[in-house]
Write an enzyme that holds these catalytic residues in place. Structure first.
Site, PDB file in Angstrom:
ATOM      1  N   LYS A   8       1.148  -1.492  -0.183  1.00  0.00           N
ATOM      2  CA  LYS A   8       0.039   0.536   0.302  1.00  0.00           C
ATOM      3  C   LYS A   8       1.111   1.332  -0.163  1.00  0.00           C
ATOM      4  CE  LYS A   8      -4.000   1.949   2.657  1.00  0.00           C
ATOM      5  NZ  LYS A   8      -5.218   2.366   3.220  1.00  0.00           N
TER       6      LYS A   8
ATOM      7  N   ASP B 114     -13.563   4.474   9.854  1.00  0.00           N
ATOM      8  CA  ASP B 114     -13.963   4.240   8.417  1.00  0.00           C
ATOM      9  C   ASP B 114     -14.213   2.879   7.778  1.00  0.00           C
ATOM     10  OD1 ASP B 114     -14.796   5.992   5.590  1.00  0.00           O
ATOM     11  OD2 ASP B 114     -12.504   5.573   4.880  1.00  0.00           O
TER      12      ASP B 114
HETATM   13  N1  LIG Z   1      -4.415  -6.666   2.214  1.00  0.00           N
HETATM   14  C1  LIG Z   1      -5.083  -6.350   1.343  1.00  0.00           C
HETATM   15  N2  LIG Z   1      -5.530  -7.669   0.437  1.00  0.00           N
HETATM   16  C2  LIG Z   1      -6.096  -7.214  -0.683  1.00  0.00           C
HETATM   17  N3  LIG Z   1      -6.793  -6.155  -0.682  1.00  0.00           N
HETATM   18  C3  LIG Z   1      -6.662  -5.291  -0.300  1.00  0.00           C
HETATM   19  C4  LIG Z   1      -5.539  -5.648   0.807  1.00  0.00           C
HETATM   20  N4  LIG Z   1      -5.981  -4.456   1.071  1.00  0.00           N
HETATM   21  C5  LIG Z   1      -6.647  -3.346   0.588  1.00  0.00           C
HETATM   22  N5  LIG Z   1      -6.868  -3.995  -0.332  1.00  0.00           N
HETATM   23  C6  LIG Z   1      -7.733  -3.364  -1.753  1.00  0.00           C
HETATM   24  O1  LIG Z   1      -7.713  -1.707  -2.073  1.00  0.00           O
HETATM   25  C7  LIG Z   1      -8.265  -1.570  -1.683  1.00  0.00           C
HETATM   26  C8  LIG Z   1      -8.525  -0.184  -1.280  1.00  0.00           C
HETATM   27  O2  LIG Z   1      -7.705  -0.436   0.127  1.00  0.00           O
HETATM   28  P1  LIG Z   1      -7.459   0.719   1.212  1.00  0.00           P
HETATM   29  O3  LIG Z   1      -9.136   1.378   1.908  1.00  0.00           O
HETATM   30  O4  LIG Z   1      -7.037   0.542   2.607  1.00  0.00           O
HETATM   31  O5  LIG Z   1      -7.343   2.055   0.301  1.00  0.00           O
HETATM   32  P2  LIG Z   1      -7.407   3.273   1.044  1.00  0.00           P
HETATM   33  O6  LIG Z   1      -6.497   4.529   0.013  1.00  0.00           O
HETATM   34  O7  LIG Z   1      -6.960   3.827   2.412  1.00  0.00           O
HETATM   35  O8  LIG Z   1      -8.795   3.760   0.909  1.00  0.00           O
HETATM   36  P3  LIG Z   1      -9.931   4.972   1.236  1.00  0.00           P
HETATM   37  O9  LIG Z   1      -9.535   5.669   1.685  1.00  0.00           O
HETATM   38  O10 LIG Z   1     -10.395   5.406  -0.344  1.00  0.00           O
HETATM   39  O11 LIG Z   1     -11.644   4.093   1.545  1.00  0.00           O
HETATM   40  C9  LIG Z   1     -10.037  -2.637  -0.786  1.00  0.00           C
HETATM   41  O12 LIG Z   1     -10.926  -2.015  -0.744  1.00  0.00           O
HETATM   42  C10 LIG Z   1      -9.591  -3.963  -1.244  1.00  0.00           C
HETATM   43  O13 LIG Z   1      -9.891  -4.167  -2.288  1.00  0.00           O
END
Ligand SMILES: Nc1ncnc2c1ncn2[C@@H]1O[C@H](COP(=O)(O)OP(=O)(O)OP(=O)(O)O)[C@@H](O)[C@H]1O
Length: 404
Positions: A124, A229
């Site tokens: 990430k 969230d």
């Molecule tokens: N460890 C993981 N395994 C599988 N899929 C993942 C994982 N981490 C994230 N994802 C996928 O990536 C997407 C986005 O991840 P995450 O919510 O952590 O990002 P974000 O930028 O914080 O999102 P937002 O702020 O828009 O909620 C998730 O909805 C999921 O589909």
């Protein structure tokens, strides 16, 4: 171009040293003058070696030359920071190859990566500030240092906080991915092979899944925390088939919770609002999607608050806060995350038109004129190509080896 980690193989040790020097100096200089890069990198080849590396790095967009009225200098781009983080993950053997992008994080890029044994993981990459810089430009203390410093600072903070919470939650047995590594604005975690709740049309027993999710909210609260969230994007649902005593196959749904940079303490001044929002989000979703309405009122914040720290459970809010975050850091991050939420609102987005528009940042807080590619995710040296989000490349086939 799906993904551009190509340039990594061509960077030599000196280039990495110069890139690291630019990163280091960016903490105190918005634009890092060449002389300071020379002094910090201290290459054996002297200034000419440094110049060579600077050109090599600028050519692939890892640093950008900026011309200011007073002096010229270089600054690290998103691509540069991505490369530094990947380099560290690679040296520590946490990441061996990088695959395709998955997920639709608003201010993050979620990539499939693999270790040396081929085990898939998730990388990430936090990109906090990407949206904020474009939309809201007033009254933000943390932006005063300038655009580059701010997005790096915020994205690093987000990754640091997310990693710390994931680790603490995992240690307490919460259903969260396994946190594997952390470098700069990135974290490596285990890949959860499951769909987000948002993509699930039907469940056999909504009442049971609902109870499990409220159970997670209550358990978090007992440890002093609110997710902040807790929605259908951040709940992945594992499907486990098991046989009961009569040999019949049953489907067990196991939620796994992700996304932690916005977590707050039950002691936060707006804790009740955050708590109610998390609860109501789940209630609303279950009603709309599964036509399930619970007969129970609550849970109510005031009652739940009395359970914090009870039965000898560890207060995770206090322990994480004590692990290197200053009050200012937490405040800055919170402000940026609040802004991110406001931005979502301003754009009129709701869950049904949730799309990733994150590649079109124009980061124009910087008054200097760029000679090289911008750090907007479109940079040729950036980790991601323009069309990464549209690519439908099977993960295994798209693996690009990182040779560093
Ligand atoms: N460890 C993981 N395994 C599988 N899929 C993942 C994982 N981490 C994230 N994802 C996928 O990536 C997407 C986005 O991840 P995450 O919510 O952590 O990002 P974000 O930028 O914080 O999102 P937002 O702020 O828009 O909620 C998730 O909805 C999921 O589909």
């Amino acid at each position: 171009m799906l993904l551009d980690t190509k340039a990594m193989r061509y960077l030599i040790a000196e280039d990495w040293r110069v890139l690291t020097a630019v990163e280091l100096c960016s903490k105190n200089h918005e634009l890092v003058p060449t002389t300071i890069i020379e002094r910090t990198a201290r290459l054996r080849g002297g200034p000419s070696g440094v110049h060579k590396s600077i050109s090599a790095l600028a050519k692939v967009g890892l640093i950008a030359r900026v011309k200011e009225a007073k002096y010229d200098g270089y600054r690290l781009t998103y691509g540069g920071l991505d490369y530094l983080a990947l380099h560290t993950h690679s040296l520590k053997k946490d990441v061996y190859s990088v695959g395709t992008r998955i997920g639709v994080g608003k201010e993050s890029d979620i990539m499939i990566v693999a270790d040396q044994t081929g085990t898939q993981r998730v990388l990430k990459i936090h990109r906090l500030g990407r949206i904020s810089f474009r939309t809201v430009r007033s009254n933000r203390d943390y932006l005063k240092k300038g655009a580059t410093g701010s997005w790096m600072y915020l994205s690093r903070l987000a990754a640091m906080k997310e990693f710390a919470f994931m680790k603490a939650l995992r240690e307490e047995g919460f259903p969260v991915p396994e946190p594997i590594a952390h470098s700069r604005h990135t974290i490596v975690m285990s890949l959860i092979d499951a769909f987000p709740l948002r993509q699930i049309a039907e469940v056999p027993d909504p009442a049971s899944l609902y109870a499990d999710l409220i159970g997670v909210i209550l358990r978090l609260a007992k440890h002093g925390l609110i997710h902040g969230d807790f929605n259908e994007f951040n709940i992945l649902v594992n499907e486990n088939r098991s046989k009961n005593e009569d040999g019949e196959e049953t489907l067990v749904l196991e939620p796994v919770i992700i996304d932690f940079p916005q977590m707050v303490s039950m002691e936060h001044e707006n804790a009740e609002m955050y708590f109610d929002r998390d609860v109501n989000c789940i209630k609303r979703f279950f009603e709309r999607r599964f036509h399930f309405v619970t007969s129970e009122a609550g849970p109510f914040f005031k009652k739940v608050k009395k359970t914090v720290g009870k039965d000898g459970v560890k207060r995770l809010d206090a322990s994480v806060a004590a692990s290197g975050f200053t009050k200012k850091m937490l405040k800055d991050l919170e402000a940026a995350i609040r802004e991110k939420a406001d931005t979502k609102g301003e754009n009129g987005e709701d869950e049904d038109d949730y799309e990733d528009d994150s590649d079109d940042d124009d980061d124009d807080d910087d008054e200097g004129k760029e000679e090289q590619a911008e750090d907007d995710g479109k940079a040729p040296g950036g980790l991601l190509g323009d069309d990464a989000r549209d690519a439908e490349v099977p993960v295994d086939e798209s693996m690009a080896k990182l040779t560093v």
